[in-house]
Scaffold this motif. Structure first.
Motif, PDB file in Angstrom:
ATOM      1  N   ASP A  78       0.836  -1.197   0.000  1.00 18.60           N
ATOM      2  CA  ASP A  78       0.000   0.000   0.000  1.00 18.60           C
ATOM      3  C   ASP A  78       0.870   1.246   0.000  1.00 18.60           C
ATOM      4  N   VAL A  79       0.378   2.286  -0.657  1.00 20.83           N
ATOM      5  CA  VAL A  79       1.068   3.566  -0.703  1.00 20.83           C
ATOM      6  C   VAL A  79       0.583   4.415   0.462  1.00 20.83           C
ATOM      7  N   ALA A  80       1.537   5.064   1.115  1.00 20.10           N
ATOM      8  CA  ALA A  80       1.205   5.980   2.207  1.00 20.10           C
ATOM      9  C   ALA A  80       2.042   7.243   2.040  1.00 20.10           C
ATOM     10  N   ASP A  81       1.577   8.312   2.644  1.00 23.27           N
ATOM     11  CA  ASP A  81       2.395   9.521   2.708  1.00 23.27           C
ATOM     12  C   ASP A  81       2.529   9.912   4.170  1.00 23.27           C
ATOM     13  N   SER A  82       3.201  11.000   4.432  1.00 26.41           N
ATOM     14  CA  SER A  82       3.459  11.382   5.818  1.00 26.41           C
ATOM     15  C   SER A  82       2.171  11.617   6.602  1.00 26.41           C
ATOM     16  N   ASN A  83       1.090  11.955   5.923  1.00 21.24           N
ATOM     17  CA  ASN A  83      -0.184  12.175   6.606  1.00 21.24           C
ATOM     18  C   ASN A  83      -0.998  10.899   6.789  1.00 21.24           C
ATOM     19  N   SER A  84      -0.699   9.844   6.016  1.00 25.74           N
ATOM     20  CA  SER A  84      -1.537   8.643   6.059  1.00 25.74           C
ATOM     21  C   SER A  84      -0.820   7.387   6.550  1.00 25.74           C
ATOM     22  N   ILE A  85       0.460   7.449   6.854  1.00 19.21           N
ATOM     23  CA  ILE A  85       1.216   6.251   7.206  1.00 19.21           C
ATOM     24  C   ILE A  85       0.615   5.524   8.402  1.00 19.21           C
ATOM     25  N   GLU A  86       0.190   6.257   9.415  1.00 25.19           N
ATOM     26  CA  GLU A  86      -0.406   5.605  10.585  1.00 25.19           C
ATOM     27  C   GLU A  86      -1.718   4.924  10.222  1.00 25.19           C
ATOM     28  N   LYS A  87      -2.540   5.574   9.402  1.00 27.50           N
ATOM     29  CA  LYS A  87      -3.821   4.979   9.010  1.00 27.50           C
ATOM     30  C   LYS A  87      -3.607   3.749   8.127  1.00 27.50           C
ATOM     31  N   VAL A  88      -2.687   3.830   7.187  1.00 29.43           N
ATOM     32  CA  VAL A  88      -2.412   2.687   6.312  1.00 29.43           C
ATOM     33  C   VAL A  88      -1.917   1.502   7.147  1.00 29.43           C
ATOM     34  N   THR A  89      -1.059   1.788   8.117  1.00 25.20           N
ATOM     35  CA  THR A  89      -0.549   0.726   8.986  1.00 25.20           C
ATOM     36  C   THR A  89      -1.667   0.148   9.841  1.00 25.20           C
ATOM     37  N   SER A  90      -2.486   1.006  10.444  1.00 25.79           N
ATOM     38  CA  SER A  90      -3.582   0.484  11.281  1.00 25.79           C
ATOM     39  C   SER A  90      -4.612  -0.257  10.433  1.00 25.79           C
ATOM     40  N   ASP A  91      -4.832   0.186   9.190  1.00 22.64           N
ATOM     41  CA  ASP A  91      -5.742  -0.536   8.289  1.00 22.64           C
ATOM     42  C   ASP A  91      -5.204  -1.934   7.989  1.00 22.64           C
ATOM     43  N   ALA A  92      -3.888  -2.065   7.830  1.00 18.43           N
ATOM     44  CA  ALA A  92      -3.283  -3.377   7.570  1.00 18.43           C
ATOM     45  C   ALA A  92      -3.477  -4.293   8.773  1.00 18.43           C
ATOM     46  N   VAL A  93      -3.246  -3.766   9.971  1.00 20.22           N
ATOM     47  CA  VAL A  93      -3.430  -4.560  11.187  1.00 20.22           C
ATOM     48  C   VAL A  93      -4.906  -4.924  11.356  1.00 20.22           C
ATOM     49  N   ASP A  94      -5.795  -3.975  11.080  1.00 21.48           N
ATOM     50  CA  ASP A  94      -7.239  -4.253  11.153  1.00 21.48           C
ATOM     51  C   ASP A  94      -7.650  -5.329  10.159  1.00 21.48           C
ATOM     52  N   PHE A  95      -7.093  -5.282   8.934  1.00 25.68           N
ATOM     53  CA  PHE A  95      -7.387  -6.293   7.924  1.00 25.68           C
ATOM     54  C   PHE A  95      -7.022  -7.680   8.444  1.00 25.68           C
ATOM     55  N   LEU A  96      -5.836  -7.792   9.008  1.00 24.94           N
ATOM     56  CA  LEU A  96      -5.396  -9.081   9.548  1.00 24.94           C
ATOM     57  C   LEU A  96      -6.349  -9.547  10.644  1.00 24.94           C
ATOM     58  N   SER A  97      -6.687  -8.656  11.554  1.00 32.53           N
ATOM     59  CA  SER A  97      -7.595  -8.995  12.652  1.00 32.53           C
ATOM     60  C   SER A  97      -8.968  -9.424  12.132  1.00 32.53           C
ATOM     61  N   GLN A  98      -9.501  -8.701  11.156  1.00 36.19           N
ATOM     62  CA  GLN A  98     -10.806  -9.036  10.580  1.00 36.19           C
ATOM     63  C   GLN A  98     -10.792 -10.394   9.881  1.00 36.19           C
ATOM     64  N   ASN A  99      -9.595 -10.841   9.500  1.00 38.39           N
ATOM     65  CA  ASN A  99      -9.456 -12.142   8.853  1.00 38.39           C
ATOM     66  C   ASN A  99      -9.020 -13.224   9.833  1.00 38.39           C
ATOM     67  N   GLY A 100      -9.182 -12.961  11.128  1.00 39.88           N
ATOM     68  CA  GLY A 100      -8.936 -13.966  12.147  1.00 39.88           C
ATOM     69  C   GLY A 100      -7.485 -14.158  12.545  1.00 39.88           C
ATOM     70  N   VAL A 101      -6.607 -13.229  12.155  1.00 39.29           N
ATOM     71  CA  VAL A 101      -5.194 -13.338  12.518  1.00 39.29           C
ATOM     72  C   VAL A 101      -4.974 -12.651  13.865  1.00 39.29           C
ATOM     73  N   THR A 102      -4.385 -13.400  14.794  1.00 36.34           N
ATOM     74  CA  THR A 102      -3.971 -12.801  16.065  1.00 36.34           C
ATOM     75  C   THR A 102      -2.450 -12.824  16.102  1.00 36.34           C
ATOM     76  N   ILE A 103      -1.895 -11.743  16.592  1.00 37.34           N
ATOM     77  CA  ILE A 103      -0.446 -11.577  16.656  1.00 37.34           C
ATOM     78  C   ILE A 103      -0.010 -11.710  18.108  1.00 37.34           C
ATOM     79  N   ASP A 104       1.082 -12.433  18.330  1.00 35.92           N
ATOM     80  CA  ASP A 104       1.665 -12.523  19.672  1.00 35.92           C
ATOM     81  C   ASP A 104       2.667 -11.378  19.808  1.00 35.92           C
TER      82      ASP A 104
END
Length: 164
Positions: free
Chosen positions: A63-89
């Motif tokens: 995914d492409v991010a810029d200085s204003n969206s990097i946190e959102k892009v990262t949190s969206d990636a983590v949310d995607f994983l969580s929504q797909n049943g992935v839990t991280i230790d």
């Protein structure tokens, strides 16, 4: 765990050849391009590209991010994983120092985790493309099955290029 650093180093040893669809993303103003094997059914997403190995053992998104969206892009990636049943230790987090891949500075975070099929490897890589933009790579692989995709992953990462 399948750390991105290992894959990044692998990319330096694998010749790059066209082996699938080369996607310029985002299509309305390309920042970068990537070649993903056709068998991974590559497709453009709202903020980048994604593909899944034919046996569903590995998912990869850039995914492409810029200085204003990097946190959102990262949190969206983590949310995607969580929504797909992935839990991280969180206790398994490993961070690699900055490495150069294809002329881009890359930092990675890797974890062990679980999904409905069992143990998985999870990773986020951040490739600095300029002072203003970055690529965020999300990796999710099934332990015991992901290793057979190392060659494809190496070629995919080696194919990332910035748009002219």
């Amino acid at each position: 765990m399948k750390p991105f650093l290992s894959l990044a180093i692998l990319t330096l040893c694998i010749p790059v050849a066209a082996h699938g669809a080369t996607l310029n993303f985002p299509s309305d103003g390309p920042i970068a391009s990537i070649t993903i094997p056709d068998s991974w059914q590559p497709e453009e997403t709202e903020t980048g590209v994604q593909g899944t190995s034919s046996d569903s053992a590995v998912y990869l998104a850039v995914d492409v991010a810029d200085s204003n969206s990097i946190e959102k892009v990262t949190s969206d990636a983590v949310d995607f994983l969580s929504q797909n049943g992935v839990t991280i230790d969180p206790k398994t987090q490993k961070e690699t120092p900055v490495e150069e891949v294809n002329g881009l500075q890359m930092t990675t975070l890797d974890w062990d985790g679980k999904d409905s099929d069992g143990p998985v490897s999870v990773g986020l890589a951040f490739l600095a493309t300029s002072d203003e933009r970055a690529l965020v790579v999300t990796y999710w692989g099934t332990k015991g099955k992901e290793d057979k995709h190392d060659a494809d992953l190496g070629k995919i990462l080696a194919s990332i290029k910035m748009a002219n």
